[in-house]
Design an enzyme around this catalytic site. Structure first.
Site, PDB file in Angstrom:
ATOM      1  N   ASP A  46      62.031  33.596  13.384  1.00 21.91           N
ATOM      2  CA  ASP A  46      62.486  32.255  13.703  1.00 21.91           C
ATOM      3  C   ASP A  46      62.094  31.329  12.492  1.00 21.91           C
ATOM      4  OD1 ASP A  46      59.468  32.891  13.494  1.00 21.91           O
ATOM      5  OD2 ASP A  46      59.118  31.774  15.460  1.00 21.91           O
ATOM      6  N   HIS A  47      61.393  32.220  11.558  1.00 19.32           N
ATOM      7  CA  HIS A  47      60.753  31.342  10.202  1.00 19.32           C
ATOM      8  C   HIS A  47      61.845  31.555   9.046  1.00 19.32           C
ATOM      9  CE1 HIS A  47      56.987  30.840  12.305  1.00 19.32           C
ATOM     10  NE2 HIS A  47      56.483  29.986  11.327  1.00 19.32           N
ATOM     11  N   ASP A  57      50.288  33.591  14.096  1.00 18.93           N
ATOM     12  CA  ASP A  57      50.758  31.996  13.647  1.00 18.93           C
ATOM     13  C   ASP A  57      49.677  30.936  14.353  1.00 18.93           C
ATOM     14  OD1 ASP A  57      53.365  30.619  13.080  1.00 18.93           O
ATOM     15  OD2 ASP A  57      52.315  29.702  14.213  1.00 18.93           O
ATOM     16  N   ARG A  84      52.781  19.639  11.347  1.00 21.36           N
ATOM     17  CA  ARG A  84      52.043  19.564  10.201  1.00 21.36           C
ATOM     18  C   ARG A  84      53.119  18.582   9.240  1.00 21.36           C
ATOM     19  NH1 ARG A  84      50.140  25.615  10.294  1.00 21.36           N
ATOM     20  NH2 ARG A  84      48.497  25.110  11.412  1.00 21.36           N
ATOM     21  N   SER A 128      48.144  26.983   8.252  1.00 26.27           N
ATOM     22  CA  SER A 128      48.616  28.458   8.855  1.00 26.27           C
ATOM     23  C   SER A 128      47.640  29.552   8.951  1.00 26.27           C
ATOM     24  CB  SER A 128      49.690  28.820   7.648  1.00 26.27           C
ATOM     25  OG  SER A 128      49.975  30.057   7.783  1.00 26.27           O
ATOM     26  N   ARG A 134      48.799  32.503   7.960  1.00 27.55           N
ATOM     27  CA  ARG A 134      49.083  33.372   6.745  1.00 27.55           C
ATOM     28  C   ARG A 134      48.231  33.965   6.055  1.00 27.55           C
ATOM     29  NH1 ARG A 134      52.075  28.071   3.804  1.00 27.55           N
ATOM     30  NH2 ARG A 134      52.647  28.021   6.065  1.00 27.55           N
TER      31      ARG A 134
HETATM   32  C1  MIC Z   1      53.211  27.044  10.039  1.00 23.22           C
HETATM   33  O1  MIC Z   1      53.474  26.217  10.918  1.00 23.22           O
HETATM   34  O2  MIC Z   1      52.536  26.785   9.078  1.00 23.22           O
HETATM   35  C2  MIC Z   1      53.649  28.429  10.117  1.00 23.22           C
HETATM   36  C3  MIC Z   1      54.639  28.810   8.960  1.00 23.22           C
HETATM   37  O3  MIC Z   1      54.025  28.665  11.195  1.00 23.22           O
HETATM   38  C4  MIC Z   1      52.407  29.358   9.978  1.00 23.22           C
HETATM   39  C5  MIC Z   1      52.690  30.700   9.849  1.00 23.22           C
HETATM   40  C6  MIC Z   1      53.116  31.276   8.557  1.00 23.22           C
HETATM   41  O4  MIC Z   1      52.811  30.803   7.378  1.00 23.22           O
HETATM   42  O5  MIC Z   1      54.045  32.303   8.643  1.00 23.22           O
HETATM   43  C7  MIC Z   1      51.166  29.177  10.882  1.00 23.22           C
HETATM   44  O6  MIC Z   1      51.291  28.239  11.664  1.00 23.22           O
HETATM   45  O7  MIC Z   1      50.365  29.986  10.988  1.00 23.22           O
HETATM   46 FE1  SF4 Z   2      57.557  27.262  13.092  1.00 23.26          FE
HETATM   47 FE2  SF4 Z   2      55.088  26.643  12.735  1.00 23.26          FE
HETATM   48 FE3  SF4 Z   2      56.808  24.750  12.578  1.00 23.26          FE
HETATM   49 FE4  SF4 Z   2      56.026  25.863  14.769  1.00 23.26          FE
HETATM   50  S1  SF4 Z   2      54.740  24.791  13.350  1.00 23.26           S
HETATM   51  S2  SF4 Z   2      58.136  25.249  14.215  1.00 23.26           S
HETATM   52  S3  SF4 Z   2      55.709  27.999  14.260  1.00 23.26           S
HETATM   53  S4  SF4 Z   2      56.780  26.710  11.041  1.00 23.26           S
END
Ligand code: MIC
Ligand code: SF4
Length: 755
Positions: free
Chosen positions: A95-96, A160, A448, A643, A645
């Site tokens: 999805d990312h 995640d 976010r 995140s 990550r």
């Molecule tokens: C996000 O919303 O910041 C992400 C991208 O989904 C991250 C995961 C990632 O950095 O791959 C998260 O929320 O953990």
């Molecule tokens: Fe994707 Fe993270 Fe955004 Fe949700 S908050 S849509 S998991 S990047």
């Protein structure tokens, strides 16, 4: 089809007796959170009561979920663990990695072309190790999990931070780094400090313009981005039961933004309805059969102050729609005060984009409520004043809203429908003109809104609101517009008012989907080959990190003293960098490029103490590494917010940073650092942050007797020849100290499986 029904039956079969055992040792009525946690102890029945915020506890989660941007590293680690198959049901969701640019079809095709190497890798690893694989276009991890896997009273972890979304279906679902996922998939216990408990009592009922999103926007304003750290938020009250299951999911989802370990709701009718609507009648029936255990004991909600560490009460009947932002999700402004706030802060009031969807807000209910407003554009002779985009959360939602004519309606008013993926929410958005870095305003229903997150432009101010409010604002094109009180001028020059949104909790004609995008793993994966091209720019097999050398770390140089907010987006930026998530060396070129250097207020410009020259953070760190000099990173409050990550921990580890010293950490990032064999330290006196100078050489003393609850000493040798001695704390337990000594937790697992 119901996935993993046998596993759910097994969890429910022992649930009552485990709750009973817990009630006995704890000696009082239990919250829902405690019931689920105690029902998932690695040891089985509880024999001791745990101390909230203190005891480290081993748990046995029921399942693991991973998304493509984090799964690569999680699975590269898992491949080293020596197992044939995952020990618990696990899934991967693509999805990312899909860039939003034109529309869903073209964008998905482009992603398939650009990232086939990564998708093929994930697909074959999943196939080999018994992991369910959701192809690109199937949807965003958390929506797909809610629709297919989440179940009341269950416990899951996911790579995640928004894994917490599954709290909407009464789970304890927690975001973790890939190394944690790797442990659980390898059949090992998963450790967590027993959380504190925050109770949120919801009275009254949502109506009109107010949506579930406003509950969490309000809670974020109250608790701030670190107020939930180390705690689980449990929602209850008439306001909770009167809300839809997906609405609860939205609230839990954005609980990641207050740093909460997770959020949850007790099992109720709305969850039962959702389970049935998504083809899981059997799970609903099973949950019904133990429903008294899938919520707190009655005494708890009757007298919450006695059972929770903190209680917040929100009256939904009085709650106003909110907009949170810019640059931080906890800056909450009720819509009625937006005009004043925007004028005071100089926020541009012209809205360039309204974006709805994401894992947070893309349920059928959300979209149907947004559609009720979109419909009024034509009906009332209006025109969309801002660009407007929709990212559906799953193929099931997309297919259903297409069938019900919603997508048509959006298209008719000029909106763009992007692929079922994260897209703009994570900077995978080729926004025209973003490179000009103009100051501008966007509104979205994501969770976010850190600087640069959506489009890479540090001057884009993003405000977070409910999908219905975002839709209204996109129609008005004006941040000052309050749909509750204001009118709009239509194309004929008349004053018209938008009617409040209305929608459907669940599709009246049921959900439908043609191809949900699921790939079942091979029953016997032993013959499946996983190939990683050694010349690949996207994937790189991992080399073990070196073990600790057994002595105090002396002569470390300061790499950067980060000033103010330093989220994981600042430490390891997403967007264009997502493509290197499977290649540790390549992604390390984004190390801390978003962090502000305390000494010059610039990003990505630090002093190389050896040459005296200024350079980018990654280049400077690579120079230290080449010279065999260890370094330290210093940070402010809530360092590593956001995140899950683990790249934000692996990159500094890979490039030779030895310690990260901050005023406070966000939970997942702190664990990620420990797991990778780094030193995660906090100032014993926060004012000592001021004693760190740009040219410092630093010794960390006390490592040879590194022990739980014992501070370490830091000697700060300043350039003028003076030395400051300060003390730093840590939260390592015995086992985590072993990770540090071994050079990372994986080195221990690898050793165990090999031996
Ligand atoms: C996000 O919303 O910041 C992400 C991208 O989904 C991250 C995961 C990632 O950095 O791959 C998260 O929320 O953990
Ligand atoms: Fe994707 Fe993270 Fe955004 Fe949700 S908050 S849509 S998991 S990047």
């Amino acid at each position: 089809m119901v996935f993993d029904l046998e596993m759910i039956k097994k969890v429910y079969a022992s649930f009552a007796s485990r709750v009973e055992a817990a009630r006995k040792v704890v000696g009082r009525p239990l919250t829902l959170t405690e019931k689920i946690l105690y029902a998932h102890l690695w040891q089985g029945n509880a024999t001791d009561a745990f101390e909230r915020g203190k005891s480290y506890v081993d748990f046995a989660p029921d399942r693991v979920a991973m998304q493509d941007a984090t799964a690569q590293m999680a699975l590269l680690q898992f491949m080293q663990a020596g197992r044939d198959k995952v020990a618990v049901p696990s899934t991967v969701h693509c999805d990312h990695l899909i860039v939003a640019k034109e529309n869903s079809v073209a964008d998905l095709q482009r992603a398939m072309n650009e990232s086939s190497e990564v998708f093929d890798f994930l697909s074959s690893v999943s196939n080999k190790y018994g992991i369910g694989f959701w192809k690109p276009g199937a949807g965003i991890i958390h929506q797909v999990v809610l629709e297919n896997y989440a179940f009341p009273g269950g416990m899951m972890i996911g790579t995640d931070s928004h894994t917490v979304n599954a709290g909407g279906l009464g789970m304890i679902a927690i975001g973790v780094g890939g190394a944690d996922a790797c442990d659980v998939m390898a059949g090992l216990p998963w450790e967590l400090k027993f959380p504190k408990l925050i109770g949120v009592k919801l009275t009254g009922k949502l109506s009109g313009w107010t949506a579930p999103k406003d509950v969490i926007l309000k809670v974020s304003g109250i608790l701030t981005v670190k107020g939930g750290t180390g705690a689980v938020v449990e929602y209850f009250g008439e306001g909770a039961t009167s809300m839809s299951c997906t609405g609860k999911g939205t609230i839990c989802n954005m609980g990641a933004e207050i740093g909460a370990t997770t959020s949850t709701f007790g099992y109720d009718e709305s969850m039962s309805r959702y389970l049935k609507a998504t083809g899981r009648e059997e799970v609903a029936a099973l949950a019904d059969s133990i429903k008294q255990h899938l919520t707190a004991d009655a005494e708890v909600y009757a007298d919450p102050e006695k059972y929770f560490d903190q209680v917040i009460e929100i009256n939904l009947s009085e709650l106003e729609p909110h907009l949170n932002g810019p640059f931080t999700p906890d800056l909450a402004t009720p819509i009625s005060q937006m005009k004043e706030a925007a004028a005071k802060n100089g926020w541009p009031t012209k809205i360039e984009f309204g974006l709805i969807g994401s894992c947070t807000n893309s349920s059928y209910e959300d979209i149907s409520r947004a559609v009720s407003l979109a419909r009024q554009v034509d009906e009332k002779g209006l025109k969309l004043k801002a660009n407007f985009t929709i990212t559906p959360g799953s193929e099931t939602v997309r297919y259903t809203i297409e069938r019900d004519g919603f997508l048509n309606l959006f298209n008719k008013i000029g909106a763009t429908v992007f692929a079922n993926a994260c897209g703009p929410c994570i900077g995978m958005w080729e926004r025209l003109g973003a490179e000009k870095q103009e100051k501008n305003t966007i509104v979205h229903s994501f969770n976010r809104n850190f600087a640069k997150r959506a489009d890479g432009n540090p001057n884009t101010m993003a405000f977070v609101g409910s999908p219905e409010l975002v839709t209204a604002l996109a129609i008005a094109g004006d941040l000052n517009f309050n749909p509750l009180t204001d009118t709009l001028t239509n194309e004929k020059g008349e004053q018209v008012k938008l009617d409040p949104p209305t929608g459907y909790e669940l599709p009246p004609k049921g959900f439908a989907v043609d191809d949900p995008g699921y790939q079942k793993p091979a029953a016997d994966g032993s013959k499946v080959q996983v190939v990683v091209d050694p010349k690949s720019k996207r994937l790189q097999l991992l080399d073990p990190f070196a073990a600790w050398e057994g002595v105090d770390l002396k002569g470390l140089r300061l790499l950067i003293k980060a000033k103010g907010k330093c989220t994981t987006d600042h430490i390891s930026m997403a967007g264009p960098w997502l493509k290197f998530r499977g290649h540790l060396d390549n992604i390390s070129n984004n190390l801390l490029i978003g962090a502000v250097n305390y000494f010059n207020d610039k990003t990505d410009l630090v002093k190389n103490q050896v040459t005296g020259e200024y350079g980018t953070v990654p280049n400077t760190q690579r120079a230290y590494k080449a010279a065999g000099i260890g370094t330290i990173v210093v940070g402010d409050e809530n360092y590593g917010e956001g995140s899950s990550r683990e790249h934000a921990a692996m990159e500094p580890r890979h490039l030779g940073v030895r310690a990260v010293l901050v005023k406070s950490f966000a939970r997942i990032h702190e664990t990620n650092l420990k797991k990778q064999g780094m030193l995660a330290l906090t100032f014993a006196n926060k004012e000592d942050y001021d004693k760190i100078l740009e040219d410092d050489t630093i010794d960390i003393i006390g490592l040879t007797s590194f022990a739980p609850n014992v501070s370490l000493q830091l000697n700060l040798h300043h350039a003028d020849g003076t030395t400051d001695v300060i003390f730093v704390n840590h939260s390592y337990n015995e086992q985590q100290i072993e990770w540090f000594k071994a050079g990372g937790a994986l080195n221990i697992i690898r050793r165990e499986f090999a031996g």
